[in-house]
Design a protein around this motif. Structure first.
Motif, mmCIF file in Angstrom:
data_model
loop_
_atom_site.group_PDB
_atom_site.id
_atom_site.type_symbol
_atom_site.label_atom_id
_atom_site.label_comp_id
_atom_site.label_asym_id
_atom_site.label_seq_id
_atom_site.Cartn_x
_atom_site.Cartn_y
_atom_site.Cartn_z
ATOM 1 N N GLU A 87 0.836 -1.208 0.000
ATOM 2 C CA GLU A 87 0.000 0.000 0.000
ATOM 3 C C GLU A 87 0.867 1.252 0.000
ATOM 4 O O GLU A 87 0.714 2.144 0.826
ATOM 5 N N ALA A 88 1.806 1.284 -0.940
ATOM 6 C CA ALA A 88 2.697 2.436 -1.046
ATOM 7 C C ALA A 88 1.989 3.544 -1.810
ATOM 8 O O ALA A 88 1.165 3.278 -2.689
ATOM 9 N N GLN A 89 2.331 4.778 -1.455
ATOM 10 C CA GLN A 89 1.733 5.904 -2.184
ATOM 11 C C GLN A 89 2.717 6.573 -3.123
ATOM 12 O O GLN A 89 2.350 7.446 -3.901
ATOM 13 N N LEU A 90 3.970 6.170 -2.994
ATOM 14 C CA LEU A 90 4.975 6.805 -3.824
ATOM 15 C C LEU A 90 6.074 5.800 -4.124
ATOM 16 O O LEU A 90 6.482 5.035 -3.243
ATOM 17 N N ILE A 91 6.515 5.769 -5.374
ATOM 18 C CA ILE A 91 7.657 4.935 -5.737
ATOM 19 C C ILE A 91 8.711 5.869 -6.309
ATOM 20 O O ILE A 91 8.422 6.668 -7.201
ATOM 21 N N ILE A 92 9.923 5.776 -5.763
ATOM 22 C CA ILE A 92 11.006 6.592 -6.312
ATOM 23 C C ILE A 92 12.101 5.656 -6.814
ATOM 24 O O ILE A 92 12.549 4.766 -6.103
ATOM 25 N N LEU A 93 12.498 5.859 -8.053
ATOM 26 C CA LEU A 93 13.549 5.025 -8.653
ATOM 27 C C LEU A 93 14.617 5.941 -9.243
ATOM 28 O O LEU A 93 14.390 7.137 -9.426
ATOM 29 N N GLN B 245 -0.921 16.256 -4.215
ATOM 30 C CA GLN B 245 -0.246 16.241 -5.501
ATOM 31 C C GLN B 245 1.243 16.423 -5.305
ATOM 32 O O GLN B 245 1.712 16.731 -4.217
ATOM 33 N N ILE B 246 1.970 16.210 -6.380
ATOM 34 C CA ILE B 246 3.416 16.411 -6.327
ATOM 35 C C ILE B 246 3.812 17.325 -7.470
ATOM 36 O O ILE B 246 3.388 17.115 -8.614
ATOM 37 N N LYS B 247 4.589 18.353 -7.151
ATOM 38 C CA LYS B 247 5.118 19.216 -8.200
ATOM 39 C C LYS B 247 6.504 18.706 -8.549
ATOM 40 O O LYS B 247 7.351 18.520 -7.669
ATOM 41 N N VAL B 248 6.712 18.417 -9.828
ATOM 42 C CA VAL B 248 7.998 17.863 -10.257
ATOM 43 C C VAL B 248 8.607 18.760 -11.316
ATOM 44 O O VAL B 248 7.956 19.101 -12.312
ATOM 45 N N VAL B 249 9.871 19.136 -11.118
ATOM 46 C CA VAL B 249 10.601 19.849 -12.161
ATOM 47 C C VAL B 249 11.444 18.800 -12.874
ATOM 48 O O VAL B 249 12.232 18.095 -12.254
ATOM 49 N N ARG B 250 11.232 18.679 -14.176
ATOM 50 C CA ARG B 250 11.885 17.620 -14.918
ATOM 51 C C ARG B 250 12.987 18.185 -15.815
ATOM 52 O O ARG B 250 12.846 19.271 -16.384
ATOM 53 N N ARG C 273 2.566 19.030 -12.456
ATOM 54 C CA ARG C 273 1.927 18.705 -11.186
ATOM 55 C C ARG C 273 1.176 17.405 -11.402
ATOM 56 O O ARG C 273 0.369 17.307 -12.338
ATOM 57 N N ILE C 274 1.453 16.412 -10.589
ATOM 58 C CA ILE C 274 0.793 15.122 -10.772
ATOM 59 C C ILE C 274 0.112 14.688 -9.477
ATOM 60 O O ILE C 274 0.467 15.122 -8.394
#
Lengths: 254, 85
Positions: free
Chosen positions: A115-121, A158-163, A173-174
């Motif tokens: 039940e993870a809410q975030l995956i970081i790779l 939400q998450i704001k991501v600068v790519r 924003r996702i």
């Protein structure tokens, strides 16, 4: 607010090692060669630990797929601040054929189970340079993805991501839950010092088999051949400009 | 050596030894230099001086961590990113 973060870490040949191709061209020499955590995975772990230190997420779980030695990589993640580890045991022929598709299936199954809410790779591994696992994992889970992240900010839901993209930076924003992949400039990973490694020995690493997660490891790819890059030809020194022009003419370049 | 400081010194030595495994000139080279550096000060008894030396050792730890990070960062940048010309 995301509670549990899954961080994938991969055991790869150390970045500073000179790679040698096996004489039969079937692959690269790995026996007795120094291995360590993929540099981009280090950045991913650092980001997750930073989020926990800022109290934006509650638990960091480090996951690695591979043989027994992958546990060392998980231990490094634990020494950097992850709370617990999951070692998905894959060895032998299965490990040789393990690629982004199989790993993303494993991660997707684990994300649901934990039940993870975030995956970081990490954005890619320095051995296969696939740059696919993050994207495939997001697709399998039907989660949004923030890839090549050089800046991550957690907001309400939400998450704001600068790519980092060709030609500059893109800000998106996702929604959560989501998958993020770390790029080089996301952060500066902390060093896993000896005292932290000792402390991390108390943290748990669970052992799981891909079959337990209902994952099929069959690969749809077959490596036919591995070759070294073409050798760079030795340069030549010349005494005068005339010599240089002469040599260029000989080589048919002028 | 005063007892509580003995633990500090041993901790410092172990930490530096562990860090030295990745030293660019080789772990053996590092270990030799580390050992002679510590042996040079083995007869020191003044607690103040010992604390100073330990602080210097901690500084070396930070320098090594920075060295390793920069090496890795520069290698990754060179391999994966376009040169900014």
């Amino acid at each position: 607010m995301p509670g549990r973060v899954l961080v994938g870490v991969k055991r790869v040949i150390d970045y500073a090692v000179k790679i040698r191709v096996k004489p039969d061209n079937s692959g690269v020499v790995t026996d007795g060669v120094k291995h360590s955590m993929n540099p981009f995975c280090e950045i991913a772990v650092e980001e997750a630990v930073k989020l926990k230190e800022k109290k934006l997420i509650k638990e960091v779980v480090a996951v690695s797929c591979g043989p027994q030695q992958s546990q060392e990589t998980i231990r490094t993640a634990l020494a950097m601040g992850a709370d617990r580890g999951i070692h998905v045991e894959v060895s032998g022929k299965d490990y040789e054929n393990l690629g982004p598709l199989q790993v993303s299936k494993i991660l997707a199954a684990l994300a649901k189970k934990e039940e993870a809410q975030l995956i970081i790779l990490g954005k890619q591994a320095i051995d296969d340079d696939c740059n696919q696992t993050g994207q495939m994992t997001a697709a399998l889970l039907d989660w949004p993805q923030g890839t090549f992240a050089s800046e991550v900010s957690l907001e309400e839901n939400q998450i704001k991501v600068v790519r980092e993209i060709d030609g500059g930076l893109e800000t998106i924003r996702i929604n959560t839950p989501a998958v993020l992949t770390a790029d080089l400039r996301l952060n500066t990973p902390r060093y896993a010092t000896l005292p932290n490694i000792m402390k991390a020995k108390k943290k748990k690493i669970a052992n799981v088999k891909p079959a337990d997660l209902g994952v099929d490891l069959t690969s749809r790819l077959e490596v036919l051949r591995v070759d070294e890059p073409p050798q760079r030809e030795a340069g030549m020194k010349v005494e005068t400009v005339e010599d240089l022009v002469g040599k260029l003419k000989d080589a048919g370049k002028v | 050596m005063a007892n509580p400081l003995k633990g500090e010194v041993i901790r410092l030595y172990k930490t530096l030894l562990y860090l030295g495994r990745e030293y660019p000139k080789g772990a053996a080279y590092f270990r030799e230099r580390l050992k002679s550096a510590f042996m040079k000060n083995k007869d020191e008894t003044d607690p103040e001086k010992i604390k100073q030396l330990v602080a210097r050792g901690d500084h070396v730890i930070k320098e090594l961590e920075a060295l390793y990070f920069l090496r890795k960062y520069r290698a990754m940048k060179k391999r994966y990113y376009e040169p900014e010309n």
